[in-house]
Design a protein around this motif. Sequence first.
Motif, PDB file in Angstrom:
ATOM      1  N   VAL A  79     -38.452 -22.160  -5.172  1.00  0.00           N
ATOM      2  CA  VAL A  79     -38.242 -21.099  -6.171  1.00  0.00           C
ATOM      3  C   VAL A  79     -38.280 -19.808  -5.358  1.00  0.00           C
ATOM      4  CG1 VAL A  79     -39.042 -20.042  -8.312  1.00  0.00           C
ATOM      5  CG2 VAL A  79     -39.359 -22.498  -7.932  1.00  0.00           C
ATOM      6  N   ASP A  80     -37.123 -19.443  -4.806  1.00  0.00           N
ATOM      7  CA  ASP A  80     -37.091 -18.454  -3.718  1.00  0.00           C
ATOM      8  C   ASP A  80     -35.993 -17.411  -3.835  1.00  0.00           C
ATOM      9  OD1 ASP A  80     -34.877 -20.025  -3.254  1.00  0.00           O
ATOM     10  OD2 ASP A  80     -35.293 -20.363  -1.127  1.00  0.00           O
ATOM     11  N   GLY A  81     -35.305 -17.371  -4.979  1.00  0.00           N
ATOM     12  CA  GLY A  81     -34.231 -16.386  -5.130  1.00  0.00           C
ATOM     13  C   GLY A  81     -33.093 -16.588  -4.159  1.00  0.00           C
ATOM     14  N   GLY A  82     -33.003 -17.778  -3.578  1.00  0.00           N
ATOM     15  CA  GLY A  82     -31.948 -18.075  -2.609  1.00  0.00           C
ATOM     16  C   GLY A  82     -32.321 -17.783  -1.171  1.00  0.00           C
ATOM     17  N   TYR A  83     -33.592 -17.514  -0.903  1.00  0.00           N
ATOM     18  CA  TYR A  83     -34.031 -17.160   0.451  1.00  0.00           C
ATOM     19  C   TYR A  83     -33.556 -18.162   1.504  1.00  0.00           C
ATOM     20  CZ  TYR A  83     -37.147 -15.936   4.321  1.00  0.00           C
ATOM     21  OH  TYR A  83     -37.627 -15.595   5.567  1.00  0.00           O
ATOM     22  N   LEU A  84     -33.629 -19.432   1.188  1.00  0.00           N
ATOM     23  CA  LEU A  84     -33.287 -20.463   2.172  1.00  0.00           C
ATOM     24  C   LEU A  84     -31.783 -20.588   2.415  1.00  0.00           C
ATOM     25  CD1 LEU A  84     -35.836 -23.247   1.182  1.00  0.00           C
ATOM     26  CD2 LEU A  84     -35.935 -21.742   3.171  1.00  0.00           C
ATOM     27  N   LEU A  85     -30.999 -19.871   1.626  1.00  0.00           N
ATOM     28  CA  LEU A  85     -29.549 -19.907   1.838  1.00  0.00           C
ATOM     29  C   LEU A  85     -29.116 -19.119   3.058  1.00  0.00           C
ATOM     30  CD1 LEU A  85     -28.366 -19.389  -1.853  1.00  0.00           C
ATOM     31  CD2 LEU A  85     -28.519 -21.554  -0.590  1.00  0.00           C
TER      32      LEU A  85
END
Length: 256
Positions: free
Chosen positions: A249-255
Motif C-alpha cells: 500500500v505504497d501509492g505506486g512507490y515500487l513502480l
Amino acid sequence: MVDVKKLFDLTNQVALITGGASGLGYYYTQALVEAGADVCIVSRSTKGWATTRDYVSAHGRRVEFIQQDITAAGTADKIVDQCVKVYGKLDILVNNAGIQIRNNLLDFEDADWLKVIDTNLNALYFLAHEAARVMVPRHAGKIINIGSMQSFRAGKYIYPYAASKHGVIGLTKAYADALAPEGIQVNVLAPGYINTEMTQPLQKDPIRNQEILAHIPAAHWADPTELKGAIVFLASAASNYVTGATIPVDGGYLLR
C-alpha cells in the motif's frame, strides 16, 4: 448470491494485534474494530491504552490489553492463551510490532542487530506458530504480517530492519503453504511511506522528502487511514482465496 458487504464484516471476530495501541498499529486496531471485531492488544508499555480503550468502547466492541515484551522467551504461548481465555477463540493475528535502528555499517552493534531481529522476525515467527496452534483445530484463521518497503529494497543504514522485513515475506510464504490446507490464510501487508510521528524527520528533511515524493506516483505521503481497507480485506472472508501474498500500500512507490 454472495453479499459483498458481509464478506468484509468482522462482527464477533477476535483479533490479536501486537503494537496495536500506537503508531500504525492503532489504525489497524481502528479498522478491525470498525469492521466489528473485538481486539486483544499486546504492547511493551501502556502508551495509548486509554485512547484505544475509548475508541473501542465508542464502537461497541471489547478490548483486552496485555503488557508484554514480545521478545521475551516463552511469551508467545502465554499471549495467545490469554487472548483465548478472555474471548474463547482467536480468528485474526496481526504481527505489527517492530523497531528500526540506524547506523553506519562498520559502527553497527551486534546487540542492535539481535534486538531488531528478535522483535521484527523471531517474535513474529513464534506468535504465528502459537496462533496456528489454536486456529488449525477450527480450520479457519487469518495471519497478517506487516512488511515494509524494505521488504523489497536494500535499506542502507538499517541492515537488520531490511533483513527482518525480507524475512517476513519468506516466512509468510512458508506458513501460507503449510496452513492453506487448514483453511488459514497468511499474508503480508507492506505499507509505503506513511505520514506518522516516526516519519516526521524524513518529511522535514527537504532533500530526502523530495527524493521520496519523486519516487511515489501518487505524489504524497499516505495518511494512516489509507491502510484501513487493506487490513480489513486481509482479515476478512473477502480474502479467503488469497494466501502467501504481499500487498504493498505504497501509492505506486515500487513502480519506480
